[in-house]
Scaffold this active site. Sequence first.
Site, PDB file in Angstrom:
ATOM      1  N   THR A 182      42.394  25.403  29.652  1.00  0.00           N
ATOM      2  CA  THR A 182      41.044  25.572  30.171  1.00  0.00           C
ATOM      3  C   THR A 182      40.338  26.602  29.309  1.00  0.00           C
ATOM      4  O   THR A 182      40.912  27.650  28.997  1.00  0.00           O
ATOM      5  CB  THR A 182      41.084  25.979  31.659  1.00  0.00           C
ATOM      6  OG1 THR A 182      39.759  26.224  32.079  1.00  0.00           O
ATOM      7  CG2 THR A 182      41.928  27.200  31.925  1.00  0.00           C
ATOM      8  N   GLU A 329      42.808  24.143  36.875  1.00  0.00           N
ATOM      9  CA  GLU A 329      43.912  24.830  37.567  1.00  0.00           C
ATOM     10  C   GLU A 329      44.286  24.172  38.895  1.00  0.00           C
ATOM     11  O   GLU A 329      45.272  24.551  39.506  1.00  0.00           O
ATOM     12  CB  GLU A 329      43.531  26.300  37.854  1.00  0.00           C
ATOM     13  CG  GLU A 329      43.446  27.179  36.615  1.00  0.00           C
ATOM     14  CD  GLU A 329      42.063  27.194  35.983  1.00  0.00           C
ATOM     15  OE1 GLU A 329      41.295  26.203  36.185  1.00  0.00           O
ATOM     16  OE2 GLU A 329      41.722  28.176  35.311  1.00  0.00           O
ATOM     17  N   LYS A 440      21.114  38.414  38.477  1.00  0.00           N
ATOM     18  CA  LYS A 440      21.142  39.634  39.285  1.00  0.00           C
ATOM     19  C   LYS A 440      19.805  40.345  39.139  1.00  0.00           C
ATOM     20  O   LYS A 440      19.553  41.044  38.171  1.00  0.00           O
ATOM     21  CB  LYS A 440      22.314  40.513  38.870  1.00  0.00           C
ATOM     22  CG  LYS A 440      23.613  39.779  39.130  1.00  0.00           C
ATOM     23  CD  LYS A 440      24.854  40.519  38.726  1.00  0.00           C
ATOM     24  CE  LYS A 440      26.060  39.638  38.943  1.00  0.00           C
ATOM     25  NZ  LYS A 440      26.443  38.846  37.766  1.00  0.00           N
ATOM     26  N   TRP A 445      21.226  38.851  44.464  1.00  0.00           N
ATOM     27  CA  TRP A 445      21.716  37.691  43.729  1.00  0.00           C
ATOM     28  C   TRP A 445      20.790  36.488  43.891  1.00  0.00           C
ATOM     29  O   TRP A 445      20.388  36.143  44.995  1.00  0.00           O
ATOM     30  CB  TRP A 445      23.098  37.282  44.224  1.00  0.00           C
ATOM     31  CG  TRP A 445      24.180  38.247  43.869  1.00  0.00           C
ATOM     32  CD1 TRP A 445      24.065  39.368  43.091  1.00  0.00           C
ATOM     33  CD2 TRP A 445      25.548  38.182  44.278  1.00  0.00           C
ATOM     34  NE1 TRP A 445      25.286  39.993  42.988  1.00  0.00           N
ATOM     35  CE2 TRP A 445      26.210  39.291  43.712  1.00  0.00           C
ATOM     36  CE3 TRP A 445      26.281  37.283  45.068  1.00  0.00           C
ATOM     37  CZ2 TRP A 445      27.570  39.529  43.902  1.00  0.00           C
ATOM     38  CZ3 TRP A 445      27.629  37.525  45.260  1.00  0.00           C
ATOM     39  CH2 TRP A 445      28.269  38.632  44.681  1.00  0.00           C
TER      40      TRP A 445
HETATM   41  P1  AMP Z   1      37.065  22.939  34.613  1.00  0.00           P
HETATM   42  O1  AMP Z   1      38.359  23.630  34.788  1.00  0.00           O
HETATM   43  O2  AMP Z   1      36.607  22.884  33.205  1.00  0.00           O
HETATM   44  O3  AMP Z   1      37.082  21.597  35.255  1.00  0.00           O
HETATM   45  O4  AMP Z   1      35.947  23.783  35.360  1.00  0.00           O
HETATM   46  C1  AMP Z   1      36.070  24.134  36.711  1.00  0.00           C
HETATM   47  C2  AMP Z   1      34.789  24.753  37.178  1.00  0.00           C
HETATM   48  O5  AMP Z   1      33.747  23.791  37.160  1.00  0.00           O
HETATM   49  C3  AMP Z   1      34.815  25.252  38.598  1.00  0.00           C
HETATM   50  O6  AMP Z   1      35.409  26.521  38.702  1.00  0.00           O
HETATM   51  C4  AMP Z   1      33.336  25.280  38.937  1.00  0.00           C
HETATM   52  O7  AMP Z   1      32.697  26.435  38.442  1.00  0.00           O
HETATM   53  C5  AMP Z   1      32.810  24.086  38.195  1.00  0.00           C
HETATM   54  N1  AMP Z   1      32.692  22.946  39.102  1.00  0.00           N
HETATM   55  C6  AMP Z   1      33.569  21.940  39.297  1.00  0.00           C
HETATM   56  N2  AMP Z   1      33.094  21.064  40.192  1.00  0.00           N
HETATM   57  C7  AMP Z   1      31.889  21.521  40.600  1.00  0.00           C
HETATM   58  C8  AMP Z   1      30.887  21.075  41.522  1.00  0.00           C
HETATM   59  N3  AMP Z   1      31.016  19.948  42.188  1.00  0.00           N
HETATM   60  N4  AMP Z   1      29.779  21.848  41.666  1.00  0.00           N
HETATM   61  C9  AMP Z   1      29.617  22.981  40.977  1.00  0.00           C
HETATM   62  N5  AMP Z   1      30.508  23.448  40.094  1.00  0.00           N
HETATM   63  C10 AMP Z   1      31.632  22.733  39.905  1.00  0.00           C
END
Ligand code: AMP
Length: 542
Positions: A182, A329, A440, A445
């Site tokens: 990641t 993760e 911020k 926020w």
């Molecule tokens: P990744 O590991 O690259 O899939 O990224 C994971 C991150 O994507 C999460 O911690 C969120 O910040 C973001 N994410 C995943 N699904 C959503 C969703 N439906 N809405 C908003 N953010 C999301």
Amino acid sequence: MEGLMMDYPLTLTHIFERVARYYPRQEVVTRLPDRSLHRYTYADFHSRALRLASALASLGVSRGDRVATFCWNHFRHLELYFAVPVLGAVLHTLNIRLHPSQLAYIANHAEDSVLFFDASLAPLVERFRGELKTVRRFVWVPDTGQASPDWALDYEELLASGHESFPLPSLDEREAAAMCYTSGTTGEPKGVVYSHRAIVLHSFAEAMGSVFGLNDSDVVMPVVPMFHANAWGLPFTCVMVGAKQVFPGPHLNPESLLELVEGERVTVTAGVPTIWLGILAALDREPGKYDVSSLRVIPCGGSAAPRAMIEGFEKRHGITVLHAWGMTETTPLGTAAVLRPWMRGWSEEEKLSVRETQGAPVPFVEVKALDEEGREVPWDGKTMGELVVRGPWVAGAYYRNPEASAEAFTPDGWFRTGDIVTISPEGYIRITDRAKDLVKSGGEWISSQELENALMGHPAVLEAAVIGVPHPRWQERPLAVVKLKEGASASPEELREFLAPRFPKWWLPDAFVFVDEIPKTSVGKFQKRALREQYKDYRLEG
Ligand code: AMP
């Protein structure tokens, strides 16, 4: 206690054997780089993957060895998805959109032994091949039909050297099946290792009627790349339930995808919102051009699905967008915005207010949100906190990275997601932002994500990203970066007025800039970091 059940291992081997026995005639369809369609059956898939596993064993790949892939979504990648884990080796999918130096770091850190790559991606591999320290063999996946270079083996020749009678090893469900890195916004990428058990349990949860509801009548088109979070586990889940799969290869533009939906009668397709924004615009531009009546549901996540998009698909095209949340993760599925039975009679507006959230946790995933002191915040739909999760398919540590692992967990072992959320009394989470993306302003926020979603509901706006830029008085103020739809126009005043009824006045962006392109990350999310860098000297009025 005596007389217990068998201790039968939850491994991908079972899923793999089952699909050949019970779904031999079900199809797998791939669009190749030359746009032609390749088709074969799960019986073909199974015998080829067995030969591949046997050939890998002959190459010296053994239990626990990492085998990397650098490939689009296609049938040969599916073969690798199973051949590597059923051999007891570890499938390591490399994200083709990362920078060559990151790719070299990742492959070296994982100590990949073999690297499979698409012929169509060979020029990208050339950019980091020289820096790879542990890769002993390169394998050319001939998606273009061209012959392999002298430094790589040819996939089809390798496969032909294997045999189908190869005996698969008995595996423990806790052995590693796959891994994925990641790309954090700070520091080096971090490795996540998926056990067989985690992937199998994740597949069960994903297939559930009250989650994606996948079964053998479905035709599933994973648009989400197989090089990112296992294409949300869909290739595994589809093989488990015997669903037909359709892989779009490198052709991800709306027209190509819509042709596949129509031609293959796709019932479920999944990916990030940017893909569906493009598809919705194409459908709206020429209603009736494509027959999308087969589409039942579009699981959508990775970044926030705008409410207007969910509504647009539903109202204008009769297609359900199922908003879901997850992370590399978490294998990745964590929550899904499925309505509870007592909500189904609610008004359209009320239902949309639930469906636009990131949803409630699927069985075996637990969630809570913590404030800055680590105290749990109430489930009142208002109080923000950091989302922490635990469950059988949530990472327990990062691969060989004690520093990152130490930061990622609470003292009692929950995984800290870095997502700022509210949780409703019914248990639906709403992501207000990544911790680092919050604007911020004067100690308060502002959720960049909520502003973006609202802006993308304006008829002229295709994409919008909101970032905080330095402000002399308020420390940070929101700036909206907007890409308009083709041929559409809108002024900053008009967009401001559009937002005004929905937000406190101090939330409204101080400025709007119009751009031709919003930079995207390797997995299609808005690249806020690049935008913040680009606009760090943007002068707002004091
Ligand atoms: P990744 O590991 O690259 O899939 O990224 C994971 C991150 O994507 C999460 O911690 C969120 O910040 C973001 N994410 C995943 N699904 C959503 C969703 N439906 N809405 C908003 N953010 C999301």
